[in-house]
Design an enzyme around this catalytic site. Structure first.
Site, short mmCIF file in Angstrom:
data_model
loop_
_atom_site.label_atom_id
_atom_site.label_comp_id
_atom_site.label_asym_id
_atom_site.label_seq_id
_atom_site.Cartn_x
_atom_site.Cartn_y
_atom_site.Cartn_z
N HIS A 173 -4.71 6.32 8.05
CA HIS A 173 -3.33 6.50 8.50
C HIS A 173 -2.60 7.38 7.49
O HIS A 173 -3.11 7.64 6.39
CB HIS A 173 -2.61 5.15 8.64
CG HIS A 173 -2.64 4.31 7.41
ND1 HIS A 173 -3.74 3.56 7.06
CD2 HIS A 173 -1.73 4.10 6.42
CE1 HIS A 173 -3.50 2.91 5.93
NE2 HIS A 173 -2.29 3.23 5.52
N CYS A 224 0.86 -1.18 0.00
CA CYS A 224 0.00 0.00 0.00
C CYS A 224 0.90 1.22 0.00
O CYS A 224 2.12 1.11 -0.07
CB CYS A 224 -0.96 0.00 1.19
SG CYS A 224 -0.19 0.30 2.79
#
Length: 664
Positions: free
Chosen positions: A582, A417
């Protein structure tokens, strides 16, 4: 059965072999496209016939095309075989080919009678594609001979001198052996074109011109044959069609439009920009790597070139001088001003584009399942899996087709990611559990940021928005795109495929341990867990998560903006009502420690694109301490029964106990 196997493998082996060569060649050229574009811009702007002629800056054009670009390609090809060592040796060897070719041309020009036209330089693109990988491969074999046999303390001395000595010998070989071979190949192509021109078989010139262009021999043919003949014809008739044979931008336009609509991956994403550069900027080199990816596309460019030449012959079109660079703008500027000449040129360009587009589209559509599969064992495993499932699977078909370079068993699986610490960590945890439940062994499942993919993965899993970026960093791996990490249906296909691949048990590899730099109870504490009866927007939920993490001393105030930036890049909604906002990898300076915040919104948090998050888990991680509990959270949210228990918790304390209890 044996007869059937022999019948099916023979043609397939030839096809795959050709595709492997084309794929490897494109791998040498594609990373150097920026250098080709830079050279094309220097050419377009600063040469004598450029848009803004500049005698001083134009002196860069020759050295770039003659030395820099072939050496970059040689280095890349050598690097693909034997890392930096192979790249250096391949470049040294290619310099010998360049110098050898120059000497041959110089000697030939010296022997010409007075007043004869001099031969031009031959640019060693083909030589670089041969000598770079070849020298690196030989160096790799030589290194294997004395590996482990060198006395301690002498390794560096042996490595440096062995590469230097072999580079020297390879350059001498290229100087005396390869350079004459490449020059001869170029001369054969040039002679063939000249014969076709002399016999009025102009459309057939595309059979040589278009493949020669793809192998970067276009300058030799264009300036060595077509330009001298065209100048002579234009001197008597005022124009020449020969200037349009190589410069027609329609062929490249049609090919790149086909990739725009029917390509896959990075080629599809880069094709629209390349089409603009090629058609309006005249930098034909940008479409060559696309043909090298699939050599079958030579049929499309040859047919497109032939159709354009045929139209030019029908309308008796021509230019007064070479179109340099070969853009549609330069073509029109060099066209003689008759109306029918413009009409014929325009039709030739767009008919060649249409023909190329149609044929290339058919080829791309026919191979959309990526028929570059190179590993028979893996392909057979996928076939067995589909047979066992009793139905086809697009995911399995994609996995089989993605084997463009992979020829080994799947052992290293990487979730990737943007930041490499949140969604990918949870996805890796879910898949580890699925592999364990399926009895799969010998698999190492890790998570990383896309920027940290290092070429060691066999299978890379990303959210669909990130797959193209991941493929650029990990080109030899298979790539699977998923919509949500928590409950993606692709997982079952991957498990079934790997089970079929592992036809027998293999020794399990040691599980990669998660660093444990802080106690788990310090990462998730009761005060970091909240329950709200109402609803919230995505940004409100992110702001609350960031505030909790900041109050925990895990992040600075700058982290909230990084969390929002991450969402604007790719959603952190995981599925099953879970979002894990995040920061990006660039926000690591704003992370002071490890902590998780957990907020349940009973009214839901609108995460966009129709997704509603009930649980918002904010993440800040340093040293990996948060990964243990995050892994446990991931396993809980992949279980519908566990999610129901979390949703039914009456108080934050009860919710905390359910979450933290998974660590015990």
């Amino acid at each position: 059965m044996s007869t059937q196997t022999a019948h099916s493998k023979t043609p397939g082996g030839i096809r795959v072999g050709v595709q492997k060569v084309g794929s490897f060649m494109s791998g040498m050229v594609m990373p150097n496209i920026p250098a080709l574009v830079a050279w094309g811009l220097f050419t377009a702007f600063f040469i004598e016939k450029g848009w803004t002629p500049n005698a001083d800056l134009s002196t860069i054009v020759g050295p770039m095309i003659h030395y820099l670009l072939p050496l970059l390609i040689a280095y890349t090809g050598g690097f693909m075989i034997h890392d930096k060592r192979g790249g250096v040796v391949g470049s040294i060897a290619t310099m010998g080919a360049i110098a050898g070719s120059d000497l041959l041309i110089s000697n030939a020009n010296a022997a010409l009678p007075a007043g004869a036209d001099s031969l031009g330089q031959i640019h060693m693109f083909l030589g670089a594609m041969i000598m770079g990988p070849l020298a690196a491969w030989i160096m790799k074999k030589l290194d294997g001979v004395w590996e482990g046999k060198v006395k301690a303390g002498f390794e560096m001395l042996v490595n440096m001198f062995s590469a230097g000595i072999f580079g020297f010998l390879a350059a001498v070989f290229a100087f005396y052996v390869l350079a004459p071979i490449v020059n001869s190949i170029t001369n054969v192509l040039s002679t063939g074109v000249a014969w076709l021109v002399e016999n009025s078989l102009l459309p057939l010139t595309s059979i040589l011109i278009e493949p020669a262009k793809v192998f970067f021999l276009n300058n030799a043919i264009n300036h060595g044959v077509l330009t001298p003949l065209g100048i002579a014809e234009a001197d008597t008739t005022g124009r020449s069609v020969l200037f349009l044979l190589e410069a027609n931008p329609g062929v490249g336009l049609g090919l790149l439009l086909a990739f725009t609509f029917f390509g896959v991956g990075a080629a599809k994403g880069s094709a629209p920009g390349a089409a603009i550069i090629q058609f309006f900027g005249g930098i034909h080199e940008v479409y060559f790597p696309y043909v090298l990816m699939k050599p079958m596309l030579l049929i499309a460019v040859v047919a497109g070139g032939m159709s354009g030449v045929a139209v030019n012959m029908i309308f008796d079109t021509g230019l007064r001088a070479p179109a340099a660079p070969g853009s549609i703008i330069a073509v029109y500027l060099q066209a003689t001003p008759e109306v029918m000449n413009y009409v014929g040129i325009t039709l030739a360009v767009f008919i060649s584009a249409a023909v190329t587009f149609v044929i290339a589209a058919i080829i791309l559509r026919a191979s959309r399942a990526r028929d570059l599969a190179a590993d028979d064992q893996f392909s057979a495993a996928v076939a067995r899996t589909q047979a066992n499932k009793g139905k086809g699977s697009s995911v399995l078909a994609g996995l089989a087709g993605a084997q463009t370079a992979l020829t080994k068993t799947i052992e290293r699986v990487v979730f990737a990611c943007d930041a490499g610490m949140g969604s990918s960590a949870m996805g890796a945890s879910v898949l580890r559990k699925k592999f364990a439940d399926a009895g799969l062994v010998g698999l190492n499942v890790t998570n990383k940021s896309i920027a940290n993919l290092d070429g060691t993965a066999d299978l890379v899993i990303t959210q669909s928005q990130l797959t193209d970026r991941a493929r650029q960093n990990e080109p030899s791996a298979m790539h699977v795109s998923v919509g949500a990490f928590m409950n993606a249906p692709e997982y079952d296909d991957i498990v079934d495929m790997l089970r079929a691949q592992q036809s027998g048990d293999t020794p399990a590899s040691p599980a990669e341990e998660v660093p444990d730099s802080a106690p788990a109870e310090n990462v998730l504490r009761p005060e970091y867990v909240r329950i709200h009866a109402g609803a919230a927007s995505r940004d409100e939920a992110i702001a609350e998560a960031a505030a909790i993490l900041e109050s925990a001393g895990a992040v600075t105030s700058a982290y909230a903006a990084a969390m929002v930036e991450r969402e604007n890049t790719v959603s952190t909604y995981m599925g099953n009502g879970l979002a894990i906002p995040h920061g990006t990898d660039a926000a690591k300076d704003a992370v002071l420690g490890s902590a998780l915040s957990v907020v349940r919104y009973d009214g839901g948090a609108d995460w966009g694109d129709g997704d509603t998050a009930t649980f918002v888990v904010g993440i800040a991680g340093k040293g990996g301490a948060h990964l243990e509990i995050l892994s446990a959270v991931a396993q809980q949210f992949s279980d519908d029964v566990a999610v129901a228990k979390l949703t039914a918790a009456k108080t934050p304390e009860e919710l905390y106990e359910l979450l933290s209890g998974t660590l015990n």
